[in-house]
Design a protein around this motif. Structure first.
Motif, PDB file in Angstrom:
ATOM      1  N   ASP A  62       0.828  -1.208   0.000  1.00  0.00           N
ATOM      2  CA  ASP A  62       0.000   0.000   0.000  1.00  0.00           C
ATOM      3  C   ASP A  62       0.863   1.259   0.000  1.00  0.00           C
ATOM      4  O   ASP A  62       0.383   2.348   0.323  1.00  0.00           O
ATOM      5  CB  ASP A  62      -0.950  -0.007   1.206  1.00  0.00           C
ATOM      6  N   TYR A  63       2.124   1.113  -0.328  1.00  0.00           N
ATOM      7  CA  TYR A  63       3.046   2.254  -0.407  1.00  0.00           C
ATOM      8  C   TYR A  63       4.058   1.984  -1.521  1.00  0.00           C
ATOM      9  O   TYR A  63       4.160   0.870  -2.032  1.00  0.00           O
ATOM     10  CB  TYR A  63       3.772   2.459   0.928  1.00  0.00           C
ATOM     11  N   ILE A  64       4.797   3.021  -1.883  1.00  0.00           N
ATOM     12  CA  ILE A  64       5.842   2.871  -2.908  1.00  0.00           C
ATOM     13  C   ILE A  64       7.151   2.541  -2.198  1.00  0.00           C
ATOM     14  O   ILE A  64       7.647   3.363  -1.402  1.00  0.00           O
ATOM     15  CB  ILE A  64       5.986   4.169  -3.738  1.00  0.00           C
TER      16      ILE A  64
ATOM     17  N   GLU B 221       9.798   1.709  10.732  1.00  0.00           N
ATOM     18  CA  GLU B 221       9.774   3.172  10.557  1.00  0.00           C
ATOM     19  C   GLU B 221       9.889   3.541   9.069  1.00  0.00           C
ATOM     20  O   GLU B 221       9.227   4.468   8.596  1.00  0.00           O
ATOM     21  CB  GLU B 221      10.934   3.789  11.343  1.00  0.00           C
ATOM     22  N   ARG B 222      10.733   2.806   8.352  1.00  0.00           N
ATOM     23  CA  ARG B 222      10.885   3.036   6.901  1.00  0.00           C
ATOM     24  C   ARG B 222       9.539   2.880   6.197  1.00  0.00           C
ATOM     25  O   ARG B 222       9.152   3.699   5.365  1.00  0.00           O
ATOM     26  CB  ARG B 222      11.871   2.027   6.294  1.00  0.00           C
ATOM     27  N   LYS B 223       8.838   1.765   6.512  1.00  0.00           N
ATOM     28  CA  LYS B 223       7.545   1.489   5.878  1.00  0.00           C
ATOM     29  C   LYS B 223       6.530   2.575   6.191  1.00  0.00           C
ATOM     30  O   LYS B 223       5.778   3.020   5.319  1.00  0.00           O
ATOM     31  CB  LYS B 223       7.003   0.132   6.339  1.00  0.00           C
ATOM     32  N   ALA B 224       6.524   3.036   7.451  1.00  0.00           N
ATOM     33  CA  ALA B 224       5.567   4.072   7.872  1.00  0.00           C
ATOM     34  C   ALA B 224       5.829   5.377   7.121  1.00  0.00           C
ATOM     35  O   ALA B 224       4.893   6.036   6.645  1.00  0.00           O
ATOM     36  CB  ALA B 224       5.672   4.292   9.384  1.00  0.00           C
ATOM     37  N   LYS B 225       7.116   5.740   6.993  1.00  0.00           N
ATOM     38  CA  LYS B 225       7.461   6.991   6.296  1.00  0.00           C
ATOM     39  C   LYS B 225       7.138   6.890   4.802  1.00  0.00           C
ATOM     40  O   LYS B 225       6.656   7.849   4.195  1.00  0.00           O
ATOM     41  CB  LYS B 225       8.946   7.310   6.494  1.00  0.00           C
TER      42      LYS B 225
ATOM     43  N   SER C 232       3.740   8.401   0.229  1.00  0.00           N
ATOM     44  CA  SER C 232       2.946   7.924  -0.910  1.00  0.00           C
ATOM     45  C   SER C 232       1.532   8.469  -0.897  1.00  0.00           C
ATOM     46  O   SER C 232       0.938   8.722  -1.953  1.00  0.00           O
ATOM     47  CB  SER C 232       2.897   6.395  -0.923  1.00  0.00           C
ATOM     48  N   THR C 233       0.973   8.642   0.299  1.00  0.00           N
ATOM     49  CA  THR C 233      -0.437   9.074   0.397  1.00  0.00           C
ATOM     50  C   THR C 233      -0.600  10.587   0.532  1.00  0.00           C
ATOM     51  O   THR C 233      -1.691  11.116   0.327  1.00  0.00           O
ATOM     52  CB  THR C 233      -1.117   8.405   1.614  1.00  0.00           C
ATOM     53  N   SER C 234       0.472  11.304   0.881  1.00  0.00           N
ATOM     54  CA  SER C 234       0.331  12.735   1.192  1.00  0.00           C
ATOM     55  C   SER C 234       0.684  13.662   0.035  1.00  0.00           C
ATOM     56  O   SER C 234       0.392  14.843   0.097  1.00  0.00           O
ATOM     57  CB  SER C 234       1.210  13.088   2.401  1.00  0.00           C
TER      58      SER C 234
END
Length: 678
Positions: free
Chosen positions: A474-476, A541-545, A550-552
């Protein structure tokens, strides 16, 4: 004078045609006279339709030329011509039939006939045994459909004609079916009929019992039509000199041997350049537009199993099936055992068959099915009893199959293949190394420790997904780099604001001393700093950032370039606790391209070392180089070719014992060094 001119008009149709076009109202009587004359000729023609009639042909062309001038009188003329052709086209004289067709084309160009009914008639006329007529009709059909769809797509006409085409492809006359297929392919190539319906009508031709129709439809999907006109060549080669330009340069200059050789060399270079730059034509969109690829592939396989055509046609069927399976990720388990039968080194065109096996493999095929293919290739190709080239081709094929279906490779087979890393043949050695390099990125755990290389961040993250597993994110991946960079830039602007005053002071000092100020700025160092910060972060933390970035925000091309750069640097950055391999990395936009939908034959046949030619080949090359050496030999020319030889020539062939006591021989040794030089 005017009376004589009027008397000539009934017999001089071209003159009357010219006058009618200028002033139709004044020549109505003369026109009606010719029209009645035409009707009487038609009545005679119906009794003997196979008899040639030059007068009727002239009258038909005259009426077609002036039909737009008298629409009320000529309302039934087009329909009458169509009926004559449809009823009598099989027995008509060839010239008269061609005249009727040309007249109808002329009327259609003046928009006096509905295109649908006329084109349907022309498709029926393709059954005639007249090559020139078929060629004329083919050209008109293509150009007319193009003109109908010039401003906007005429769906009504297109649908009617496509439905009619469907019946024409099943026509009992093979020539009519083939030309109908050629029309559809040409219209697709010109982007006039490039919809799914056209493609799916062409798929029906793949099951034709006529070999020509079958081959033409297969070539359409495989994109290897030799008769295709190269319209795009002139567009892509504007800046490159053509063969014509080179020939013109040579023709205008003085003809010398040097210039001739220069021209030949330039022509060779041009030919080589064209060959390199020529892209492979492939109808990706056509294969993607097929409605039911699974059913289509199954029918093709059934046809292939019962096929009694030539080997080349079978190869084309195998190629199309493998492309369908690979692109659409189909399940066609019976195809792999069929291909396995041909996987022998002595088999004709075996490299292409290996290519088909690689193209037909994908991640959704059960690994045990592909394993049997891999074992067949390994047992038949990768053995020491075979030559180096055969072994290289085998390892290359295994590498391409496992790149598309990694689960098919077993640990034992991989260990055996990896041992060829130290083989005496350089080609085998290099292909084994490429296999090792592939598994370092796919699954390093399968390799022995000594073959894994230095662990990197990418190799620690690498793992083969289980069968049917989908890794949806769900992220790049790698987007956290942008977050770190933005924080760094915010910090940098604050430092700059604080440093303005000190920078201006140092400038003044520098001016007093008369020295330059060195401002050090390196993008490489910045890249390294960002990489270090990302590396120090925990994985969560990497995944969260990355998810937050990606969404913002909307990412630009520059942002994607930075992400790709960071992802590539993982392959070079050492794993935690290991020595660094490189400090930074630079990439090209063109360099990073994913594995395409299609494989090329070069991937299978690639040899790292050029094979050594045998004695016969070397001898043939040497002899070929000696053919043009006559021009360097001194030519013996005489004024009179029939004259006898001179005394000087006779002396050369005399016996030495006869010349031994001659004055010239005896005084030869007594000559001084100076005389000998002269």
């Amino acid at each position: 004078m005017s009376g004589r001119q009027g008397n000539k008009l009934p017999s001089n149709l071209p003159q009357l045609q010219n006058l009618v076009k200028r002033d139709p109202a004044s020549y109505t009587e003369e026109f009606l006279q010719q029209y009645h004359h035409y009707q009487s000729h038609v009545e005679i023609f119906t009794f003997q339709p196979d008899k040639p009639s030059k007068e009727l042909a002239e009258l038909v062309m005259f009426l077609a030329q002036v039909a737009h001038c008298y629409p009320e009188h000529m309302a039934n003329f087009p329909q009458q011509l169509k009926e004559l052709l449809s009823y009598h086209h099989t027995v008509l004289d060839a010239d008269l039939r061609m005249t009727f067709c040309k007249a109808l084309i002329l009327l259609r160009n003046k928009n006096l006939i509905n295109p649908t009914s006329l084109l349907e008639l022309f498709f029926q006329l393709l059954r005639c045994h007249d090559k020139l007529l078929r060629k004329t009709l083919y050209t008109h059909i293509v150009s007319d459909i193009k003109n109908v769809n010039a401003k906007h797509k005429n769906n009504k006409v297109n649908t009617t004609l496509q439905n009619f085409m469907y019946t024409m492809l099943r026509d009992s006359n093979p020539t009519a079916a083939k030309i109908s297929l050629d029309v559809m392919i040409e219209l697709y190539r010109r982007n006039i009929w490039n919809d799914a319906k056209t493609v799916n009508v062409i798929t029906t031709a793949c099951f034709s019992k006529v070999t020509k129709v079958l081959v033409a439809s297969l070539k359409f999907f495989l994109g290897r039509d030799e008769d295709e006109k190269q319209d795009s060549d002139s567009e892509s080669e504007d800046d490159v000199p053509t063969a014509r330009d080179l020939m013109m340069r040579y023709a205008t200059n003085k003809k010398t041997t040097k210039r001739k050789k220069k021209l030949e060399k330039a022509m060779k270079v041009l030919k080589k350049q064209k060959k390199k730059s020529k892209p492979e034509v492939f109808n990706f969109s056509a294969i993607h537009l097929i409605h039911d690829p699974q059913d289509f592939a199954e029918k093709l396989l059934k046809q292939l199993e019962n096929c009694k055509e030539r080997f080349e046609v079978k190869m084309m069927l195998m190629d199309l099936i493998s492309r369908l399976v690979g692109i659409h990720e189909l399940f066609l388990f019976n195809f792999y055992p069929f291909v396995q039968r041909f996987l022998q080194p002595h088999q004709r065109e075996v490299t292409k068959i290996l290519l088909f096996a690689a193209q037909a493999s994908h991640q959704l095929v059960p690994p045990e099915i592909i394993q049997s293919v891999l074992m067949t290739i390994a047992n038949n190709f990768v053995t020491d009893k075979n030559s180096g080239e055969v072994m290289t081709v085998g390892i290359n094929a295994i590498k391409e199959i496992t790149a598309r279906c990694p689960l098919a490779m077993t640990e034992d087979l991989l260990q055996d293949l990896v041992q060829y890393k130290t083989h005496k043949n350089k080609n085998v050695m290099m292909s084994a190394r490429t296999l090792i390099h592939l598994f370092r990125s796919l699954n390093p755990e399968m390799l022995q420790k000594k073959f894994r290389g230095k662990p990197t961040e990418a190799s620690l993250e690498a793992r083969i997904h289980e069968y049917g597993e989908l890794d949806a994110k769900d992220y790049i991946p790698g987007a956290e780099v942008l977050d770190v960079e933005s924080q760094k830039e915010k910090g940098g602007t604050q430092e700059e604001a604080d440093g303005w005053e000190s920078a201006s002071l140092s400038e003044e000092e520098g001016n007093e001393d008369g020295e330059w100020i060195d401002v050090h700025h390196s993008s490489d160092e910045e890249q390294q700093e960002v990489a270090e910060k990302v590396k120090s972060m925990p994985i969560e933390e990497r995944k969260a950032k990355a998810a937050a970035v990606s969404t913002s925000r909307l990412l630009t091309q520059e942002d994607f370039h930075k992400i790709r750069l960071a992802q590539l640097s993982k392959e070079l950055n050492s794993a935690p606790g290991k020595a660094a391999k490189r400090k930074n990395i630079e990439i090209d936009d063109e360099e990073e391209e994913g594995r395409g939908e299609l494989l090329s034959l070069r991937d299978i046949e690639h040899l790292h070392k050029k094979p050594k030619s045998d004695k016969e080949t070397r001898l043939a090359t040497a002899m070929a180089g000696k053919t043009d050496r006559k021009e360097f030999v001194k030519k013996k020319t005489r004024i009179n070719p029939f004259a006898s030889s001179s005394n000087k020539e006779k002396k050369k062939h005399k016996n030495f014992m006869m010349m031994r006591y001659s004055h010239s021989v005896r005084t030869k040794n007594k000559r001084s060094f100076r005389e000998k030089q002269v």
